[in-house]
Design an enzyme around this catalytic site. Structure first.
Site, PDB file in Angstrom:
ATOM      1  N   ASP A  15       0.851  -1.201   0.000  1.00 54.40           N
ATOM      2  CA  ASP A  15       0.000   0.000   0.000  1.00 54.40           C
ATOM      3  C   ASP A  15       0.883   1.245   0.000  1.00 54.40           C
ATOM      4  O   ASP A  15       0.696   2.174   0.790  1.00 54.40           O
ATOM      5  CB  ASP A  15      -0.951   0.007   1.199  1.00 54.40           C
ATOM      6  N   HIS A  60       4.527  10.486  -0.315  1.00 52.52           N
ATOM      7  CA  HIS A  60       4.126  11.879  -0.114  1.00 52.52           C
ATOM      8  C   HIS A  60       5.355  12.766  -0.035  1.00 52.52           C
ATOM      9  O   HIS A  60       6.414  12.324   0.427  1.00 52.52           O
ATOM     10  CB  HIS A  60       3.365  12.052   1.200  1.00 52.52           C
TER      11      HIS A  60
END
Lengths: 335, 425
Positions: B306, B310
């Site tokens: 997953d 960022h």
């Protein structure tokens, strides 16, 4: 690097307070020291010169990312009575509204060489975040972060209880209302259990008092009569109007009927029970005017005690910060 | 081109294989194990002495962030991170900008992936146009353009009727639908598992019913429509039970779990550290242990990273204000192997859930060292002790809580279709 546990972040190497973010992890000795010091400041408000020089030459910045006139004013008064220079910043309507990040705002304020930030923010953990990301010699005082903590409010409540009841041992305390959204209730629960009360009851419907609070050491009651039966202290919480729209409660009137504190419901508590409320009060929603203005109400005492507690916390944190800086500088000198 | 991978310990759960054997590769595929095929000459030798030879990992959830969010990651950067982590095949979600709801976007992603020359990339197409939950996407065209499944991610469907119609349409064309079960109204505003720790810290909770209520609805509609279904990123104990029951009644369903949901539980919230802000949230310890049990029992057949890269500022804020997600694809295998330390899983089950398990969920030709398979494999030094230095990371993401940690075991070489794509420097 992992972030610090609350206790490690708040205390200096000698175990003294250098930030005041939460009551989580603080022991009875520190809480009692805060109360004792606050006691010593209480009489100062009655004197003609209401100042001590403990923060003389220091700059305190009230950083309020969320409005609160009462809390901000008492912090401002407390800082001024400690002889600090005080700046009030309402960040909500300035920097962040122009898109500046919280960290950018902080770095700018640090560059102005402040010594202490009193922080209120709508995000839980905001004060913790600021303490992690600030330069190490700025003391952070949490003036309420999201739903997480409001430790000075809880300590002023403890001071009020101690002054009226003399001690905590053996006391039964009921906190009534919107526990779920209350940073005050969380901090009160931590303070009361640390200071050794016999029983803390959280009272309200399941929508406002989830079962997880039982794991924090509280007894949960969904019935007001059972909740305040024979208690020594009743703490009512403010009910936010917007909770009525969020499917948490059917109506103000039903809440008042089931959980409002009236002369009748107060009769279930001990005859000498005191009534507290962090304010501002919604008369006829969580408390009746008769009770709020009655002889058992200590609500205005709480406000007065708030200044003394804030003075205590600010002076202790500043002292802990300075000692930490001195120790660090001595260490550098030896190296 | 021919290869002989010599003297390595071949471990492949899809064949129950664990032995020191040579591996023979020709024309991108594995052509023999153990003995060379007749006439196998002029091969390049790969010395795998002291190493494990494993199938390339198959990761069902790697956000590449391209197109549209290249400040967070790109197909090239995240592809590089993937192969460094031993991932040879990855599936990426449709929530790019623009969204993968046209064949052109699906083609763009694959073209960029081919150009980058890293992991095999399979996009997931949007179930509805713009993921808005109202109008069905051209899902057949999307699958013809290379999408391996369709999904609306965690985006809300307008109503159950639209969802039901979308599933009927997908079933008509035998398309795989990926569900991320979450009732958006129950999860609304939440950032952490609703439990003791979120209560203590005043963080708005996401109850496990946000997942299970949606999962029950989805299972009923899967049963009604007969669509092939995959349930992604399960996080709750009850969900494992529900998937097990669905399988027992003969539904064609599979499921996966994110690695962090089986490594961590919500007690980590004590640190208010936004790097642990993920969605679905880190649940209670009981949930974590039941998810692991689900892997052991075969109810859940895939573990994925997953991977959600960022930029730095996305995590520099109070917990609730940070963006959810971790970026761990680069350390997927050594990180997953920390589960073995606690004795929770055996290595064969773990490796199966990282290779043949996920490949089977999506019908991908990957995750195996069987003769006839594509020669996607990795060499793994199981004894290497190393630190993950964030300054040397391949991902653009700044958001792993594991930067600076010591790992035991490291991917040293990654081969895709017999070509060495990555070598540890």
């Amino acid at each position: 690097m992992m972030r610090s546990e609350p206790r490690a972040l708040q205390l200096n190497d000698d175990g003294q307070l250098k930030h005041f973010l939460t009551l989580d992890g603080l022991d009875k000795t520190i809480l009692t020291e805060i109360l004792d010091r606050a006691d010593s400041f209480l009489t100062m408000g009655e004197q003609s010169v209401k100042k001590v020089p403990l923060l003389r030459g220091r700059t305190v910045v009230n950083l309020f990312f969320e409005n609160s006139t009462r809390t901000r004013t008492t912090f401002e008064l407390a800082a001024k009575r400690l002889s600090a220079d005080v700046i009030n910043l309402n960040i909500e309507t300035s920097a962040t509204s122009k898109g500046e990040s919280l960290l950018d705002t902080l770095q700018n304020l640090e560059a102005m060489q402040s010594d202490m930030f009193v922080v209120r923010h709508s995000d839980s953990g905001a004060a913790h975040f600021i303490a992690e990301h600030c330069t190490p010699n700025v003391a952070i005082i949490n003036a309420g972060d999201g739903r997480h903590a409001h430790p000075t409010q809880a300590m002023l409540d403890m001071l009020t209880i101690r002054r009226h009841k003399g001690q905590f041992t053996g006391l039964k305390v009921a906190i009534v209302g919107d526990i779920l959204h209350s940073r005050v209730a969380r901090s009160q629960l931590q303070a009361l259990t640390t200071l050794g009360v016999e029983e803390v009851r959280l009272v309200g419907p399941k929508t406002l008092v989830p079962s997880f609070f039982a794991e924090m050491g509280a007894q949960i009651c969904h019935d007001l009569e059972a909740g305040i039966q024979d208690v020594d202290v009743v703490i009512m919480l403010r009910l936010q109007k917007e909770r009525m729209k969020g499917a948490l409660l059917p109506s103000e009137s039903e809440f008042y009927r089931l959980y409002g504190l009236t002369e009748e419901s107060l009769s279930w508590a001990k005859p000498d029970a005191i009534v507290m409320h962090p304010g501002p009060i919604n008369r006829g929603v969580e408390i009746s005017s008769e009770v709020a203005d009655g002889e058992r109400s200590v609500i205005l005492n709480q406000v007065t005690n708030g200044i003394a507690v804030r003075m205590a916390v600010m002076s202790m944190a500043m002292s802990g910060q300075l000692q930490q800086v001195d120790t660090a500088q001595a260490g550098e000198g030896e190296a | 081109m021919k290869l002989i991978v010599q003297n390595g310990r071949l471990i492949d759960p899809s064949q129950n294989l664990d032995a020191t054997l040579d591996l023979f590769v020709e024309n991108q595929k594995i052509v023999a194990i153990g003995e060379a095929p007749a006439g196998f000459e002029d091969a390049e030798l790969v010395d795998a002495s002291g190493k494990w030879v494993l199938p390339g990992l198959v990761d069902l959830a790697v956000a590449l962030r391209e197109p549209g969010q290249t400040q967070k990651g790109s197909i090239a950067s995240e592809g590089r991170a993937a192969v460094a982590g031993g991932v040879t095949t990855l599936v990426c979600p449709p929530d790019t900008s623009p969204i993968v709801d046209t064949p052109a976007v699906a083609a763009l992603i694959q073209d960029k992936a081919d150009e980058a020359g890293m992991a095999n990339v399979f996009p997931t197409g949007a179930l509805t146009q713009g993921l808005a939950g109202e109008q069905l996407s051209n899902m057949v065209a999307l699958t013809e353009a290379g999408c391996v499944a369709v999904s609306n991610g965690r985006y809300e469907m307008k109503n159950n009727k639209v969802l039901s119609r979308a599933l009927e349409y997908a079933a008509t064309h035998d398309l795989l639908v990926v569900f991320h079960p979450e009732d958006t109204s129950l999860a609304d505003g939440g950032c952490a598992h609703e439990g003791l720790y979120s209560t203590m810290h005043g963080l708005t909770g996401i109850p496990d019913t946000a997942e299970t209520v949606a999962l029950m609805r989805d299972l009923l509609l899967v049963e009604k429509t007969g669509v092939r279904a995959h349930f992604a990123r399960l996080s709750c104990a009850k969900s494992v039970e529900m998937i097990a029951d669905a399988k027992a009644t003969g539904l064609d369903v599979t499921a996966d779990v994110a690695l962090h949901n089986i490594l961590l539980s919500d007690d980590i919230l004590n640190q208010f550290d936004g790097r642990f802000h993920v969605r679905p949230p880190l649940r209670g310890e009981g949930d974590r242990l039941t998810l692991i049990e689900g892997l052991k029992q075969g109810v859940i057949s895939a573990i994925c990273s997953d991977h959600q890269p960022h930029e730095k500022m996305a995590k520099i804020a109070p917990f609730a204000a940070t963006e959810p997600g971790m970026a761990n694809v680069e350390v997927l295998l050594p990180l997953a192997m920390t589960l073995l330390d606690e004795g929770d899983l055996d290595f064969a089950t773990l490796l199966s859930c990282l290779t043949s398990g996920p490949a089977a969920c999506f019908g991908l030709e990957a995750g195996s060292l069987a003769v006839g398979s594509f020669a996607d494999f990795i060499l793994f030094d199981s004894t290497a002790r190393w630190y993950w230095d964030s300054s040397k990371r391949k991902t653009k993401g700044h958001n792993s809580p594991y930067f600076g940690d010591e790992f035991i075991g490291q991917v040293t070489d990654t081969y895709i279709s017999g070509q060495r794509i990555y070598q540890l420097s």
